[in-house]
Enzyme design. Sequence first.
Site, PDB file in Angstrom:
ATOM      1  N   CYS A 154      23.099  51.849   9.640  1.00  0.00           N
ATOM      2  CA  CYS A 154      23.812  53.046  10.360  1.00  0.00           C
ATOM      3  C   CYS A 154      25.141  52.575  10.792  1.00  0.00           C
ATOM      4  CB  CYS A 154      22.852  53.765  11.195  1.00  0.00           C
ATOM      5  SG  CYS A 154      22.458  52.865  12.697  1.00  0.00           S
ATOM      6  N   HIS A 195      10.569  32.866  11.169  1.00  0.00           N
ATOM      7  CA  HIS A 195       9.756  32.728  12.271  1.00  0.00           C
ATOM      8  C   HIS A 195       8.829  33.804  12.587  1.00  0.00           C
ATOM      9  CE1 HIS A 195      12.061  28.909  14.226  1.00  0.00           C
ATOM     10  NE2 HIS A 195      11.940  28.607  12.913  1.00  0.00           N
TER      11      HIS A 195
END
Length: 154
Positions: free
Chosen positions: A68, A101
Amino acid sequence: MLKIGLAADHGGYDLKEELKTSLLDASLYEIIDFGASSYDKDDDYPDKIIPLAEAMSSGKIDKGIAICGSGVGASIVANKFTGVRAALITETYSAHQGVEHDDMNILCLGGRVLGTALVTEIVNAFLKAKYIGEGRFERRLQKLIQTEENNLKK
């Protein structure tokens, strides 16, 4: 072949189209374009990002890219769906570290705030990264999943 979903509102439309072209040219990914299919200055980011987030939540895509104007709205709406781990990223370290992670699966970008060269590096880092999935990373991911199960309505 990795299935990559793309979605953008008017603020990210041009960047989405550039990314779609470059990703298709690479021939490494299957691209699914969730829209917008044309520039419409009056469209709303939730209407464009929700189908992408639904596809991620239901396992129809492997990774997603939501764009966006700033990337903030895309990130907020995408994270309302079970199994979606979306983050607004502005540099390459977090693009790969978020996947390695935290098992981030939707990359959120600001179409009005980042240049094409940097976006290309960020997207490449995101798409090439793999979740480590062991030890503290898996322990933390399970805590995120439990939090999601406790707090998101199905």
